[in-house]
Design a protein around this motif. Structure first.
Motif, PDB file in Angstrom:
ATOM      1  N   GLN A 194       1.093  -1.313   0.150  1.00  0.00           N
ATOM      2  CA  GLN A 194       0.185   0.072   0.155  1.00  0.00           C
ATOM      3  C   GLN A 194       1.038   1.088   0.095  1.00  0.00           C
ATOM      4  N   VAL A 195       0.676   2.143  -1.431  1.00  0.00           N
ATOM      5  CA  VAL A 195       1.528   3.419  -1.124  1.00  0.00           C
ATOM      6  C   VAL A 195       0.863   4.237  -1.188  1.00  0.00           C
ATOM      7  N   LEU A 196      -0.232   4.171  -0.979  1.00  0.00           N
ATOM      8  CA  LEU A 196      -1.028   5.447  -0.514  1.00  0.00           C
ATOM      9  C   LEU A 196      -2.596   5.018   0.788  1.00  0.00           C
ATOM     10  N   LYS A 197      -1.879   6.155   1.774  1.00  0.00           N
ATOM     11  CA  LYS A 197      -3.077   5.586   2.533  1.00  0.00           C
ATOM     12  C   LYS A 197      -4.220   6.591   3.448  1.00  0.00           C
ATOM     13  N   ASN A 198      -5.152   6.054   2.571  1.00  0.00           N
ATOM     14  CA  ASN A 198      -6.433   6.897   3.006  1.00  0.00           C
ATOM     15  C   ASN A 198      -5.855   8.429   3.343  1.00  0.00           C
ATOM     16  N   ILE A 199      -5.831   9.294   1.735  1.00  0.00           N
ATOM     17  CA  ILE A 199      -5.584  10.660   1.429  1.00  0.00           C
ATOM     18  C   ILE A 199      -6.412  11.087   1.650  1.00  0.00           C
ATOM     19  N   PRO A 226       8.768  22.688  12.170  1.00  0.00           N
ATOM     20  CA  PRO A 226       8.470  21.269  12.707  1.00  0.00           C
ATOM     21  C   PRO A 226       7.883  20.789  13.143  1.00  0.00           C
ATOM     22  N   LYS A 227       6.734  20.334  13.562  1.00  0.00           N
ATOM     23  CA  LYS A 227       6.610  18.990  15.119  1.00  0.00           C
ATOM     24  C   LYS A 227       6.520  17.800  15.510  1.00  0.00           C
ATOM     25  N   GLU A 228       6.649  17.511  13.954  1.00  0.00           N
ATOM     26  CA  GLU A 228       6.625  15.544  13.948  1.00  0.00           C
ATOM     27  C   GLU A 228       8.171  15.348  13.728  1.00  0.00           C
ATOM     28  N   ALA A 229       8.385  14.301  15.040  1.00  0.00           N
ATOM     29  CA  ALA A 229      10.020  13.814  14.778  1.00  0.00           C
ATOM     30  C   ALA A 229      10.177  13.925  13.254  1.00  0.00           C
ATOM     31  N   ARG A 230       9.362  12.548  12.468  1.00  0.00           N
ATOM     32  CA  ARG A 230      10.025  12.296  11.147  1.00  0.00           C
ATOM     33  C   ARG A 230      11.062  13.132  10.658  1.00  0.00           C
ATOM     34  N   THR A 231       9.441  14.713  10.230  1.00  0.00           N
ATOM     35  CA  THR A 231       9.778  15.612   9.457  1.00  0.00           C
ATOM     36  C   THR A 231      11.521  16.087  10.009  1.00  0.00           C
ATOM     37  N   GLN A 232      10.856  16.597  10.855  1.00  0.00           N
ATOM     38  CA  GLN A 232      12.632  16.830  11.715  1.00  0.00           C
ATOM     39  C   GLN A 232      13.478  16.165  11.684  1.00  0.00           C
ATOM     40  N   ILE A 240       7.093  17.501   0.169  1.00  0.00           N
ATOM     41  CA  ILE A 240       8.850  16.969  -0.179  1.00  0.00           C
ATOM     42  C   ILE A 240       8.319  15.493   1.063  1.00  0.00           C
ATOM     43  N   GLY A 241       9.606  14.763   1.640  1.00  0.00           N
ATOM     44  CA  GLY A 241       9.602  13.684   1.675  1.00  0.00           C
ATOM     45  C   GLY A 241      10.315  12.434   1.066  1.00  0.00           C
ATOM     46  N   PRO A 242      10.881  11.729   1.823  1.00  0.00           N
ATOM     47  CA  PRO A 242      11.634  10.967   1.553  1.00  0.00           C
ATOM     48  C   PRO A 242      11.608   9.973   0.071  1.00  0.00           C
ATOM     49  N   SER A 243      12.685   9.604  -0.851  1.00  0.00           N
ATOM     50  CA  SER A 243      12.341   8.841  -1.306  1.00  0.00           C
ATOM     51  C   SER A 243      11.228   7.358  -1.007  1.00  0.00           C
ATOM     52  N   GLY A 244      10.447   6.988  -1.908  1.00  0.00           N
ATOM     53  CA  GLY A 244       9.699   6.261  -1.322  1.00  0.00           C
ATOM     54  C   GLY A 244       7.875   5.973  -0.224  1.00  0.00           C
ATOM     55  N   MET A 246       5.280  14.147   3.134  1.00  0.00           N
ATOM     56  CA  MET A 246       4.254  12.696   3.367  1.00  0.00           C
ATOM     57  C   MET A 246       6.182  11.924   3.871  1.00  0.00           C
ATOM     58  N   ASP A 247       5.806  10.729   4.718  1.00  0.00           N
ATOM     59  CA  ASP A 247       5.969   9.822   4.911  1.00  0.00           C
ATOM     60  C   ASP A 247       4.964   8.877   4.690  1.00  0.00           C
ATOM     61  N   ASP A 248       5.751   7.503   4.650  1.00  0.00           N
ATOM     62  CA  ASP A 248       4.913   6.168   4.835  1.00  0.00           C
ATOM     63  C   ASP A 248       3.795   6.310   4.027  1.00  0.00           C
ATOM     64  N   GLY A 249       3.901   6.832   2.942  1.00  0.00           N
ATOM     65  CA  GLY A 249       2.038   7.124   2.311  1.00  0.00           C
ATOM     66  C   GLY A 249       0.803   7.970   2.941  1.00  0.00           C
TER      67      GLY A 249
END
Length: 240
Positions: free
Chosen positions: A15-20, A227-233, A33-37, A209-212
């Motif tokens: 599953q690449v996109l999750k209920n956007i 940025p608020k999210e640790a993954r964004t940071q 923006i976001g990581p590859s994949g 975006m991260d993980d769909g």
């Protein structure tokens, strides 16, 4: 301009996109923006059905384009798309590349299409290349022509899928300059890019975006400054 409702996309069991759920208003410049994949390009390609969603709806300018009865080719006339690779016809001149769609679709007569092509070529400082072939142009010039070719249909919205990632670094600036000018003129844009300077300068809204999923979004000041999210940071600490 465009509503995305409960958008999901899977390739096999992945599953690449999750209920956007998203909305892009007229005049917005949304930079993704976001990581590859992470699903960025798939999300963009679902907006004009180059990828057909597994489930969910995409509504563009009041029309449900995910409805099988919708003539998607007619809708795509109003959504310009620029890819990483330029997809120009190598055996046709630059002028022929630009005028092909407007004349084939009977949107303009040949002389009108040519006049409009010259106007657009002047905007990107490539008027002298009208009779050249793509093989005679640099990567940056080809990408500027690809943008002009999309603009020749007078679209309501432009989608850019990493338009500078295939270019030599010194050619990136000339393409980004054309995109900035488009933004200044009020074009609605959705841009997948790794060019953080462009996202910061031109974006009215930045999606991470991260993980769909769209993990976080806000103004460039919010996303890059606080940025608020640790993954964004974590992501921004590696790319800035």
């Amino acid at each position: 301009m465009i509503y995305v409702k409960n958008l999901c996309k899977s390739f096999g069991s992945h599953q690449v996109l999750k209920n956007i759920n998203e909305h892009i208003a007229p005049g917005e410049k949304v930079v993704i923006i976001g990581p590859s994949g992470s699903g960025k390009s798939t999300f963009l390609r679902c907006m004009n059905l180059l990828e057909r969603p597994t489930s969910g709806q995409v509504i563009f300018d009041g029309v449900d384009i995910t409805d099988p009865k919708t003539d998607i080719n007619k809708i795509r006339q109003h959504m310009g798309m620029v890819f990483q690779h330029f997809n120009l016809f190598p055996h046709k001149t630059i002028m022929e590349n630009i005028t092909l769609a407007p004349t084939r679709l009977k949107l303009m007569k040949a002389d009108e299409a040519k006049e409009e092509a010259l106007r657009l070529l002047r905007l990107v400082n490539l008027e002298e290349k009208a009779d050249a072939y793509p093989g005679q142009l640099s990567g940056g010039q080809k990408q500027r022509i690809a943008i002009v070719r999309s603009l020749a249909l007078n679209p309501k919205m432009m989608l850019f899928d990493e338009p500078t990632s295939a270019l030599d670094p010194e050619m990136v600036g000339e393409v980004l300059e054309v995109m900035k000018n488009l933004a200044d003129e009020g074009m609605t844009m959705a841009v997948v890019t790794h060019e953080m300077g462009f996202a910061r300068e031109v974006g009215t809204r930045v999606m991470f975006m991260d993980d769909g999923i769209i993990l976080e979004q806000g103004t460039p000041e919010e996303i890059f400054g606080n940025p608020k999210e640790a993954r964004t940071q974590e992501f921004l600490s590696k790319v800035l």
